[in-house]
Design a protein around this motif. Structure first.
Motif, mmCIF file in Angstrom:
data_model
loop_
_atom_site.group_PDB
_atom_site.id
_atom_site.type_symbol
_atom_site.label_atom_id
_atom_site.label_comp_id
_atom_site.label_asym_id
_atom_site.label_seq_id
_atom_site.Cartn_x
_atom_site.Cartn_y
_atom_site.Cartn_z
ATOM 1 N N GLU A 225 -2.891 -5.965 6.110
ATOM 2 C CA GLU A 225 -1.766 -5.149 5.645
ATOM 3 C C GLU A 225 -1.224 -5.660 4.315
ATOM 4 N N ARG A 226 -1.281 -6.977 4.108
ATOM 5 C CA ARG A 226 -0.708 -7.595 2.908
ATOM 6 C C ARG A 226 -1.796 -8.334 2.117
ATOM 7 N N VAL A 227 -2.938 -7.682 1.984
ATOM 8 C CA VAL A 227 -4.082 -8.337 1.374
ATOM 9 C C VAL A 227 -3.821 -8.720 -0.082
ATOM 10 N N ASN A 228 -2.843 -8.057 -0.713
ATOM 11 C CA ASN A 228 -2.548 -8.344 -2.119
ATOM 12 C C ASN A 228 -1.687 -9.599 -2.299
ATOM 13 N N GLU A 229 -1.182 -10.162 -1.209
ATOM 14 C CA GLU A 229 -0.300 -11.315 -1.314
ATOM 15 C C GLU A 229 -1.089 -12.626 -1.382
ATOM 16 N N ASN A 230 -0.391 -13.696 -1.733
ATOM 17 C CA ASN A 230 -1.021 -15.008 -1.874
ATOM 18 C C ASN A 230 -1.131 -15.676 -0.502
ATOM 19 N N GLU A 276 -12.953 4.673 -4.026
ATOM 20 C CA GLU A 276 -13.425 5.911 -3.408
ATOM 21 C C GLU A 276 -12.355 6.992 -3.413
ATOM 22 N N ASP A 277 -11.087 6.594 -3.260
ATOM 23 C CA ASP A 277 -10.026 7.558 -2.982
ATOM 24 C C ASP A 277 -9.363 8.155 -4.215
ATOM 25 N N GLY A 278 -9.422 7.498 -5.346
ATOM 26 C CA GLY A 278 -8.669 8.015 -6.478
ATOM 27 C C GLY A 278 -9.155 7.508 -7.808
ATOM 28 N N GLU A 279 -8.298 7.637 -8.800
ATOM 29 C CA GLU A 279 -8.641 7.280 -10.172
ATOM 30 C C GLU A 279 -7.769 6.163 -10.706
ATOM 31 N N LEU A 280 -7.264 5.298 -9.833
ATOM 32 C CA LEU A 280 -6.462 4.172 -10.309
ATOM 33 C C LEU A 280 -7.259 3.354 -11.311
ATOM 34 N N PRO A 281 -6.629 2.885 -12.378
ATOM 35 C CA PRO A 281 -7.339 2.007 -13.305
ATOM 36 C C PRO A 281 -7.677 0.680 -12.637
ATOM 37 N N LEU A 282 -8.645 -0.001 -13.202
ATOM 38 C CA LEU A 282 -9.169 -1.204 -12.556
ATOM 39 C C LEU A 282 -8.124 -2.305 -12.447
ATOM 40 N N ASP A 283 -7.232 -2.425 -13.433
ATOM 41 C CA ASP A 283 -6.223 -3.475 -13.342
ATOM 42 C C ASP A 283 -5.263 -3.214 -12.191
ATOM 43 N N ALA A 284 -4.935 -1.934 -11.930
ATOM 44 C CA ALA A 284 -4.065 -1.602 -10.800
ATOM 45 C C ALA A 284 -4.766 -1.867 -9.477
ATOM 46 N N GLU A 287 -4.736 -5.644 -8.813
ATOM 47 C CA GLU A 287 -3.430 -6.085 -8.332
ATOM 48 C C GLU A 287 -3.208 -5.675 -6.879
ATOM 49 N N ALA A 288 -3.566 -4.439 -6.527
ATOM 50 C CA ALA A 288 -3.351 -3.955 -5.166
ATOM 51 C C ALA A 288 -4.210 -4.687 -4.149
#
Length: 320
Positions: A225-230, A276-284, A287-288
Motif C-alpha cells: 500500500e505504501r510502496v513509495n515510502e522509505n 499500463e494504465d496511463g500516460e504519467l511521465p517517468l519521473d512521476a 516517485e509513485a
C-alpha cells in the motif's frame, strides 16, 4: 543446395492445443504471397498410434508417423503432456537421429522435456515456462536452465518459455529463414509486435507469498500500500514487532527473497501498473513507486524485465 524448409509438427495424446496451434498457424497456414520464396511445407507427425485428444477434448488427426522426421529440416515439439511424464523411446531415438543429421528442433513451453530426456540439451542452454523451470533443472541437471527469458537458441536446438513465447520463437525462426520484412508481415497477420528478443524477460505476475499467515502478512500488505515510502529493515521489523534478524528469516521463508529484493520487485510491479494504465511521465512513476529517480527506475526495470520502461509501455500500455 536449397535449405530444407519442411516442418514436422509433433502430435500426441493429451496434446497442448495452444502450442500446437501456434506451430500450425506460423508454419502451416497457406501463404501464397510467399510462394516464390520457397515457403515452408509441413506435416503433422504422430508420435505413437492414435487417437489423439487435446486439452478440451478436441480430436486431432495425425496422418504421418515418426519415420517422416527423417525428411524434416525443422521439428516442432508443441508442449508435452506432463513435466514428469516419460517420453516414448521411439520418439527419443527419432529426435536423436534428426539432430545428428542437422535438423533444427524447436520446443514450445513444456515441450523442452522431450529433447532434454533424449540428452540433446546436455551441456546446452534452454528455457521453459517459469512454472517448469525448477522441475527441468532437477530432472535434467546437465541442462543450463535460463528461466527468465522468452526463448533460447543453442545451435540447432531452440526452446521457448511460456505458451505465447512460442509465437516469438516461431517468428524468430521465420526471421532467420526469410528475413525481417517477411517475419514482420507474418507478425502483422497475427496482429502481434514484430519482434520480441529472446533475451527479454517473461512477464510474470507478482508472486504471492508462500505463507499468508502471522505478522508478516499484514506487513506485506502495508508495504504494498505504501510502496513509495522509505522502508528500512528497522522500519519493517518495527512494523512486524520482530527483531531485524527474525524479520529477515521470516521474509525468506514467506517470499523466498530478502526484504530489499522483495521491495524492489514490488516497486517494479507498481511501475508496470502505472505504465499500463496511463500516460504519467517517468519521473512521476518513479516517485509513485518509491524509486528516487528515473535512472534508478530504468536500472531496476531493465535488470528485472530485460526491457526499458518505454518499450514496456509500447507493448502493454492502454494504447498498445
Amino acid at each position: 543446395m536449397s535449405p530444407n524448409r519442411h516442418v514436422a509438427i509433433l502430435a500426441y495424446d493429451q496434446l497442448c492445443m495452444f502450442e500446437f496451434g501456434i506451430a500450425v498457424e506460423v508454419f502451416g497456414l497457406p501463404r501464397p504471397e510467399f510462394a516464390d520464396l520457397g515457403w515452408y511445407t509441413y506435416e503433422i507427425v504422430g508420435i505413437e498410434p492414435g487417437p489423439y485428444r487435446s486439452t478440451g477434448g478436441i480430436s486431432i488427426d495425425a496422418p504421418y508417423a515418426l519415420d517422416r522426421l527423417a525428411d524434416a529440416g525443422l521439428i516442432v515439439v508443441p508442449g508435452w503432456r506432463g513435466a514428469k511424464t516419460p517420453v516414448p523411446e521411439p520418439l527419443l531415438q527419432a529426435l536423436r537421429a534428426a539432430h545428428d543429421r542437422g535438423a533444427r528442433i524447436a520446443t514450445l513451453c513444456s515441450g523442452v522435456f522431450v529433447p532434454a530426456r533424449a540428452g540433446l540439451l546436455d551441456g546446452r542452454r534452454a528455457t521453459t515456462h517459469w512454472r517448469y523451470a525448477e522441475t527441468l533443472r532437477a530432472e535434467c541437471p546437465a541442462v543450463t536452465v535460463e528461466p527468465d527469458i522468452l526463448y533460447v537458441e543453442d545451435g540447432t536446438l531452440l526452446t521457448a518459455a511460456g505458451s505465447a513465447a512460442g509465437i516469438d520463437l516461431c517468428l524468430h525462426i521465420v526471421r532467420q529463414d526469410f528475413g525481417r520484412d517477411v517475419a514482420n508481415q507474418v507478425a502483422r497477420r497475427l496482429v502481434l509486435p514484430a519482434h520480441r528478443d529472446g533475451g527479454q524477460a517473461q512477464f510474470i505476475a507478482r508472486p504471492v507469498a508462500r505463507e499468508r499467515v502471522g505478522r508478516l502478512s499484514a506487513l506485506l500488505d502495508l508495504m504494498r500500500e505504501r510502496v513509495n515510502e522509505n522502508w528500512t529493515i528497522a522500519r519493517m521489523a518495527d512494523a512486524a514487532a520482530l527483531s531485524e534478524r527474525t524479520l529477515i528469516r521470516h521474509f525468506r521463508d514467506a517470499t523466498g527473497q530478502s526484504p530489499l529484493n522483495w521491495l524492489i520487485a514490488e516497486r517494479v510491479e507498481r511501475c508496470k501498473e502505472l505504465l499500463e494504465d496511463g500516460e504519467l511521465p517517468l519521473d512521476a512513476i518513479a516517485e509513485a513507486a518509491g524509486f528516487q529517480s528515473q535512472e534508478t527506475l530504468r536500472h531496476h526495470f531493465r535488470t528485472r524485465l530485460g526491457v526499458s520502461p518505454a518499450a514496456y509501455r509500447r507493448s502493454f500500455g492502454a494504447a498498445a
